[in-house]
Scaffold this active site. Sequence first.
Site, short mmCIF file in Angstrom:
data_model
loop_
_atom_site.label_atom_id
_atom_site.label_comp_id
_atom_site.label_asym_id
_atom_site.label_seq_id
_atom_site.Cartn_x
_atom_site.Cartn_y
_atom_site.Cartn_z
N ASN A 293 0.82 -0.94 -0.25
CA ASN A 293 0.39 0.09 -0.10
C ASN A 293 1.21 1.41 0.34
OD1 ASN A 293 -1.73 1.87 0.43
ND2 ASN A 293 -2.44 1.26 2.45
N TRP A 294 0.77 2.02 -0.98
CA TRP A 294 2.10 2.71 -1.41
C TRP A 294 1.55 4.50 -0.81
CZ3 TRP A 294 3.73 2.30 -6.94
CH2 TRP A 294 4.69 1.45 -7.34
N LYS A 295 -0.14 4.47 -0.39
CA LYS A 295 -0.70 5.51 0.24
C LYS A 295 -0.78 6.42 -0.09
CE LYS A 295 -0.19 3.20 4.37
NZ LYS A 295 -0.19 3.50 5.85
N HIS B 66 -9.75 1.47 4.97
CA HIS B 66 -8.20 1.65 5.74
C HIS B 66 -8.34 2.47 6.79
CE1 HIS B 66 -4.43 2.52 6.31
NE2 HIS B 66 -3.94 1.91 6.13
N GLU C 265 -7.34 4.43 7.33
CA GLU C 265 -6.37 6.38 7.34
C GLU C 265 -7.54 6.62 7.10
OE1 GLU C 265 -2.89 5.70 5.26
OE2 GLU C 265 -1.82 5.40 7.62
N GLU D 213 -5.79 -5.07 10.04
CA GLU D 213 -4.57 -3.92 10.06
C GLU D 213 -4.88 -3.69 11.67
OE1 GLU D 213 -2.42 -3.20 6.52
OE2 GLU D 213 -4.16 -1.56 7.01
N GLY E 214 2.29 2.37 10.91
CA GLY E 214 3.38 3.47 10.60
C GLY E 214 3.70 3.90 12.25
N SER F 281 2.91 -1.75 10.52
CA SER F 281 4.30 -2.15 10.68
C SER F 281 5.52 -3.27 10.17
CB SER F 281 4.87 -1.72 12.45
OG SER F 281 4.50 -0.61 12.61
N GLY G 64 3.20 -1.51 4.70
CA GLY G 64 2.70 0.13 3.95
C GLY G 64 4.64 0.66 3.80
P1 PGA Z 1 2.83 0.14 7.74
O1 PGA Z 1 0.80 0.55 6.82
O2 PGA Z 1 3.27 -1.37 6.96
O3 PGA Z 1 3.65 1.51 7.21
O4 PGA Z 1 2.57 0.44 9.17
C1 PGA Z 1 0.38 -0.41 6.56
C2 PGA Z 1 -0.57 -0.13 6.25
O5 PGA Z 1 -1.74 1.04 6.34
O6 PGA Z 1 -1.90 -0.54 4.66
#
Ligand code: PGA
Length: 265
Positions: A12-14, A106, A108, A178, A184, A224, A245
């Site tokens: 997931n490149w966000k 997600h 976020e 998640e 993150g 993470s 991520g």
């Molecule tokens: P992260 O994000 O690996 O940077 O913790 C994972 C995600 O939000 O899908």
Amino acid sequence: MNNNRKKIIAGNWKMNLTLAEGITLANGIKKCITNETTQTALKNRNTEIIIAPNHLALTEVVKTTNTSSIQVAAQNVYFEPNGAYTGEVSVTMLKDIKVMHSIIGHSERRTLLGESDEQINKKLLCLIKAGMTPIFCIGETLAEREANKWTAVIRKQLELGLKDLAVEDVPKVIIAYEPVWAIGTGVSASPEQAQEVHAFIRKELHLNYGGSVGDETSILYGGSVNAKNATELFCEIDIDGALVGGASLKIDDFYTIIEAMLKQK
Ligand code: PGA
């Protein structure tokens, strides 16, 4: 890990990378996996690689990864086919550029952009109807975990997100567990913590849909995941891969995570 289910390593490149950077990264991943050994391992292990760039980079990343075994996913989609929905993108538009997966729900988007379980459910049903694959994210916050409420939270997210989905369509959904506190933060759930929730999700699917639905559905862990902790997470019987991520933005790290899956016994 369980050898019968499809394994997935998804990046997931966000909201990261310019178009040129995204193409470079996609090319780098393609190079790493385009050799006979890796291709055979991916096939034998029933493992799929998915990358999710921002909407603007989708078309070019699809072209870049074309003919390789990398799937390209959107990070979000809207549930109406077209019309006056400023800023949104539909399943028709994604399919038109050969994008057949989308992340939905997600955390976020749930927390920063106010996405509700009801909206996520509409997106999920819309993707399934279009013959596409939802990567459906669920997970509890730190406060919910500390208050020992994670089972109720996960149960509710599953119930509302999968509402009205036909039993035979449930295994078409990729579920991504998640925990919000692990995203993150550099603090991953321990393999035991992740396994406990994955087993719980599988049991819920079994209770709600019966038959072998719980056994057939791929459940990814996200939060993470990195080159160092991937192997121990993938050793767990109910973890079918990862939604990555930060570490998916670095070719070496992402490839090490792919290798960690391919080396599983
Ligand atoms: P992260 O994000 O690996 O940077 O913790 C994972 C995600 O939000 O899908």
